[in-house]
Design an enzyme around this catalytic site. Structure first.
Site, mmCIF file in Angstrom:
data_model
loop_
_atom_site.group_PDB
_atom_site.id
_atom_site.type_symbol
_atom_site.label_atom_id
_atom_site.label_comp_id
_atom_site.label_asym_id
_atom_site.label_seq_id
_atom_site.Cartn_x
_atom_site.Cartn_y
_atom_site.Cartn_z
ATOM 1 N N GLY A 70 20.876 61.478 124.370
ATOM 2 C CA GLY A 70 21.915 60.565 124.810
ATOM 3 C C GLY A 70 23.256 61.232 125.057
ATOM 4 N N THR A 71 23.590 62.221 124.245
ATOM 5 C CA THR A 71 24.894 62.878 124.387
ATOM 6 C C THR A 71 25.008 63.600 125.723
ATOM 7 O OG1 THR A 71 25.189 63.112 121.995
ATOM 8 C CG2 THR A 71 26.443 64.602 123.397
ATOM 9 N N ASN A 151 26.802 51.517 117.386
ATOM 10 C CA ASN A 151 25.900 52.182 116.448
ATOM 11 C C ASN A 151 26.305 52.036 114.995
ATOM 12 O OD1 ASN A 151 27.989 53.964 117.682
ATOM 13 N ND2 ASN A 151 27.344 55.383 116.068
ATOM 14 N N GLN A 179 21.580 52.651 121.499
ATOM 15 C CA GLN A 179 21.139 51.834 120.377
ATOM 16 C C GLN A 179 20.304 50.623 120.801
ATOM 17 O OE1 GLN A 179 21.188 52.266 117.110
ATOM 18 N NE2 GLN A 179 22.273 54.210 117.227
ATOM 19 N N SER A 199 17.742 57.586 124.389
ATOM 20 C CA SER A 199 17.397 58.735 123.557
ATOM 21 C C SER A 199 16.134 58.393 122.779
ATOM 22 C CB SER A 199 18.543 59.065 122.598
ATOM 23 O OG SER A 199 18.301 60.278 121.919
ATOM 24 N N ALA A 200 15.071 59.182 122.964
ATOM 25 C CA ALA A 200 13.746 58.814 122.474
ATOM 26 C C ALA A 200 13.681 58.604 120.966
ATOM 27 C CB ALA A 200 12.734 59.887 122.891
ATOM 28 N N HIS A 201 14.438 59.377 120.212
ATOM 29 C CA HIS A 201 14.287 59.304 118.755
ATOM 30 C C HIS A 201 14.886 58.033 118.152
ATOM 31 C CE1 HIS A 201 18.390 60.556 117.171
ATOM 32 N NE2 HIS A 201 18.520 60.791 118.462
ATOM 33 N N CYS A 329 25.824 60.792 113.299
ATOM 34 C CA CYS A 329 25.919 61.921 114.228
ATOM 35 C C CYS A 329 26.919 62.961 113.753
ATOM 36 C CB CYS A 329 26.278 61.426 115.622
ATOM 37 S SG CYS A 329 24.992 60.374 116.325
#
Length: 381
Positions: A70-71, A151, A179, A199-201, A329
Site C-alpha cells: 500500500g505504501t 486504520n 483498510q 495491500s494483500a496482508h 506501521c
C-alpha cells in the site's frame, strides 16, 4: 490462551492462499518477462491474477498495477499524479496514514504543491463543508487524498460523496483503501475515483505485495523506472507468487464477505458490551463504536486510570494478548499517535488500545481479553 487482535496491522495467511501460491514458488519459476515456455507459464498466471482483481473491483485489467504494498501504491498515486498534471494544490486530512500524509508533506517541502488540511468534526470525520470550501478557494485543479477507513480509529469516509464533490470541482481524487479492501465491496465503475490501493496482508494474503488502481481516464507517469513491467508503469521483476496470493485472497474475501462481516461485527458488538459491563468508565475513540460509521474490524478503546500506555500494552502482551496502541506501521517508535492527537481532547490518565478483529477470532478470546484488561485497570487504580 494466546489471542491475536491486531488484524489491522496484518492478518494471518489463509491456507487456501498458500496452496494457490505454492506452485509458483516451487514449479513455475520462470521470469514473466521471458519469451520462452517457462516465462510464458508464469506470465499467464500473473495476468490471470490481474484479471481476477479487476473483475472483483469492476475495473479493467489495464487499470491494475501490482506493487510492493500500500505504501508504494500511495506514493505512486500521489507523486506521479502531481508531477504528470503539474498540480499545485493538494488537500488531505491530518489523520491520514503516514503513507499519504508524510508523502504529501514531503512533496510540499519540495516546493511542488501547497498542502491544505480539511477540518474534522468532533468524532474525527471529514467535514464536507470544509472540503468544499478548500476546493473553491484553490481556484484551480487540486489533488485530494482522503482515506476510506481510518486504520487507527476505524472511522469510515463516504468516498462516493467525496468523489462526487471532487468531480464537481474538477479535482483528482485518490483514496487510501488499504483498510477496507477485502472487507467492503468496491465498484470502480460506480465510484468516480482516479486511484485507490490495496495491500494483500490486510485481507489474509501475503506480505510485501499490493496493487494500485488507476482509472483509464487518468494516465500517470511511473514512479519506478528501469523496466517495461506492469505496462511500463513499474520497473522490476514482479513478485509473482505474492501477486497470485493477493488475487486468491481477494477472491476468498469477496466470496465469504457477507458471512465474515456478520461474524466480525458480532464480535465487535459483543466486546463493546462486555467492556461497558466490566469497565464502567470505558470509552471509544473516534466513531469506532458506531456500527454504521466505522470499520467493523476496528475498535479503539479509551481505558480509564492509565498513566503509561506502553506499560498497559506490555501487560497485555505478558498475558499473551496482541493489540496495538495505534498504528502498527511505526511500532517501536516513541512518537505518539498523530490520529489520536487530532481527535482526543482529554488525554489525562487514559490509555488507548486498538483491537482489530478477523474471521478467526472467537467470543471466548474476547472474554479472556476483557477479563485481563479489567484486571489490569483495577490494579492500576
Amino acid at each position: 490462551m494466546r489471542v491475536y487482535l491486531d488484524n489491522a496491522a496484518t492478518t494471518p495467511l489463509d491456507e487456501e492462499v498458500f496452496e494457490a501460491m505454492k506452485p509458483y514458488m516451487l514449479e513455475y519459476y520462470g521470469n514473466p518477462s521471458s519469451i520462452h515456455t517457462h516465462g510464458n507459464q508464469v506470465k499467464s498466471g500473473l495476468e490471470k491474477a490481474r484479471k481476477k482483481v479487476a473483475d472483483l473491483l469492476n475495473a479493467a485489467p489495464a487499470e491494475i498495477f501490482f506493487t510492493s504494498g500500500g505504501t508504494e501504491a500511495d506514493n505512486t498515486a500521489i507523486r506521479c499524479t502531481i508531477d504528470t498534471y503539474g498540480i499545485k494544490h493538494a488537500i488531505t486530512s491530518r489523520i491520514e496514514h503516514h503513507a499519504v500524509l508524510h508523502t504529501l508533506q514531503a512533496v510540499e517541502k519540495e516546493g511542488k504543491v501547497k498542502l491544505h488540511y480539511v477540518s474534522l468534526d468532533e468524532r474525527g470525520h471529514i467535514d464536507m463543508d470544509s472540503l468544499r470550501s478548500l476546493l473553491e478557494k484553490a481556484g484551480e485543479k487540486c489533488f485530494v487524498s482522503l482515506m476510506h477507513g481510518n486504520n487507527e480509529i476505524g472511522n469510515l469516509t463516504d468516498i462516493a460523496s467525496v468523489s462526487g464533490l471532487c468531480k464537481e470541482f474538477g479535482a483528482v481524487y485518490h483514496s487510501d483503501t488499504v483498510q477496507t479492501m477485502g472487507h467492503y465491496r468496491h465498484d470502480l465503475q460506480a465510484l468516480d475515483c482516479c486511484s485507490i490501493v490495496g495491500s494483500a496482508h490486510k485481507f489474509h494474503g501475503p506480505k510485501g505485495v499490493g496493487f494500485l488502481y488507476v482509472s483509464a481516464n487518468h494516465k500517470i507517469h511511473p514512479l519506478i523506472t528501469g523496466g517495461a513491467q506492469e505496462r511500463n508503469m513499474r520497473g522490476g521483476t514482479e513478485n509473482v507468487y505474492g501477486i497470485i496470493g493477493l488475487a486468491k485472497a481477494l477472491e476468498i474475501a469477496y466470496r465469504d464477505m457477507d458471512d465474515h462481516q456478520a461474524h466480525i461485527q458480532g464480535l465487535k458488538d459483543y466486546m463493546i458490551d462486555r467492556l461497558k459491563t466490566e469497565i464502567p468508565e470505558v470509552g471509544f475513540h473516534g466513531d469506532s463504536a458506531n456500527a454504521s460509521r466505522s470499520l467493523y474490524t476496528v475498535l479503539n478503546v479509551s481505558v480509564p486510570n492509565v498513566e503509561d500506555n506502553a506499560m498497559l500494552l506490555f501487560n497485555l502482551n505478558i498475558q499473551q494478548i496482541s493489540a496495538s496502541g495505534g498504528s502498527a506501521c511505526s511500532s517501536g517508535s516513541s512518537i505518539g499517535s498523530h490520529v489520536l492527537a487530532e481527535v482526543v481532547k482529554n488525554k489525562e490518565n487514559r490509555g488507548a488500545i486498538r483491537f482489530s478483529f478477523s474471521k478467526r477470532n472467537t467470543k471466548e478470546e474476547l472474554d479472556y481479553v476483557v477479563n485481563k484488561l479489567s484486571e489490569t485497570v483495577k490494579v492500576s487504580v
